[in-house]
Design a protein around this motif. Structure first.
Motif, PDB file in Angstrom:
ATOM      1  N   GLN A   1       0.862  -1.167   0.000  1.00  0.00           N
ATOM      2  CA  GLN A   1       0.000   0.000   0.000  1.00  0.00           C
ATOM      3  C   GLN A   1       0.901   1.219   0.000  1.00  0.00           C
ATOM      4  N   PRO A   2       0.356   2.372  -0.282  1.00  0.00           N
ATOM      5  CA  PRO A   2       1.187   3.570  -0.235  1.00  0.00           C
ATOM      6  C   PRO A   2       1.838   3.696   1.143  1.00  0.00           C
ATOM      7  N   PRO A   3       3.073   4.178   1.198  1.00  0.00           N
ATOM      8  CA  PRO A   3       3.761   4.295   2.494  1.00  0.00           C
ATOM      9  C   PRO A   3       3.062   5.305   3.397  1.00  0.00           C
ATOM     10  N   MET A   4       3.319   5.152   4.705  1.00  0.00           N
ATOM     11  CA  MET A   4       2.696   6.077   5.649  1.00  0.00           C
ATOM     12  C   MET A   4       3.217   7.479   5.421  1.00  0.00           C
ATOM     13  N   THR A   5       2.366   8.436   5.601  1.00  0.00           N
ATOM     14  CA  THR A   5       2.767   9.830   5.417  1.00  0.00           C
ATOM     15  C   THR A   5       2.691  10.586   6.729  1.00  0.00           C
TER      16      THR A   5
END
Length: 129
Positions: free
Chosen positions: A124-128
């Motif tokens: 999934q998209p990395p944590m921001t």
């Protein structure tokens, strides 16, 4: 995700300990890290002062976006959410959080392929934040 969320809500020291063991690459155990987190929570009532440093360390190790300031703010304003997010990020990187660092190293060195059921979910998209 539901199980890790419940564990984090009722006993965040367990989730933190698991995250810290992987981020520290086995130099500290899950139990020792979790106990230290619990001690910090009992003494000063704010475990986020300790856990935010691990978020920064994890971000640098895996080249994730963010800054030290946002790491601290994320932990200060929503500690359980931050811990769950870090836990999921490590799972997405292919770590089995239940067996710890040494278990993951042993599993990989033996060349055990993860079964379809035990495989990490698609990235999934990395944590921001």
């Amino acid at each position: 995700m539901f199980v890790s969320g419940c564990i984090t809500y009722w006993c965040p020291c367990v989730t933190f300990g698991r995250v810290a063991e992987i981020v520290d690459r086995g130099s500290t155990s899950c139990g020792a890290s979790g106990a230290l987190y619990a001690l910090v929570c009992c003494l000063i009532g704010c475990g986020c002062l300790y856990s935010c440093f691990y978020r920064s360390k994890m971000r640098r190790q895996f080249n994730l976006k963010g800054s030290d300031c946002t790491d601290c703010l994320t932990h200060c304003f929503c500690e359980p959410c931050a811990l769950c997010q870090e836990y999921r990020e490590l799972e997405n990187k292919g770590f089995d959080m239940h067996i710890g660092w040494h278990g993951n190293v042993e599993q990989r060195s033996r060349g055990i392929a993860m079964s379809a059921a035990a495989a990490a979910p698609p990235p999934q998209p990395p944590m921001t934040r």
